[in-house]
Enzyme design. Sequence first.
Site, short mmCIF file in Angstrom:
data_model
loop_
_atom_site.label_atom_id
_atom_site.label_comp_id
_atom_site.label_asym_id
_atom_site.label_seq_id
_atom_site.Cartn_x
_atom_site.Cartn_y
_atom_site.Cartn_z
N ARG A 137 0.83 -1.22 0.00
CA ARG A 137 0.00 0.00 0.00
C ARG A 137 0.86 1.27 0.00
NH1 ARG A 137 -4.62 0.14 4.12
NH2 ARG A 137 -5.29 1.70 2.62
N CYS A 138 2.16 1.12 0.15
CA CYS A 138 3.07 2.26 0.23
C CYS A 138 3.69 2.54 -1.14
CB CYS A 138 4.18 1.95 1.25
SG CYS A 138 5.53 3.15 1.26
N SER A 139 3.58 3.78 -1.60
CA SER A 139 4.10 4.12 -2.92
C SER A 139 5.62 3.96 -3.00
CB SER A 139 3.69 5.54 -3.32
OG SER A 139 4.26 6.49 -2.44
#
Length: 115
Positions: free
Chosen positions: A10-12
Amino acid sequence: MTIKIYHNPRCSKSRETLALLEQNGVTPEIIEYLKDVPSVDDIKQLLTMLNFDSARQLIRTKETIYKDLALSTENDESKLIDAMVAHPKLIERPVVVNGDKAAVGRPPENVLAII
């Protein structure tokens, strides 16, 4: 030797780091650390590989749980590590490990030095 990435999909920055590894011909072992939480020993080993002086350097200090647990005033390294194990969201991401070396992918290009 297998290259590993402690990854949060979920982390860019984590996604960017994974893509950068793949663009450089690396297919890392993906450890979704929010599901497969690192142990106290795993975190201690990461801190050593990262050459960090304090566990706080691996903590996401802007997370709400950091403030809720009053970790900014905690100086006991074992308590900081225990907090990361209990609340893996606190662990900075992504971390890439290659042998006895590790790098935090912030920015993602940091990991190129160890592959």
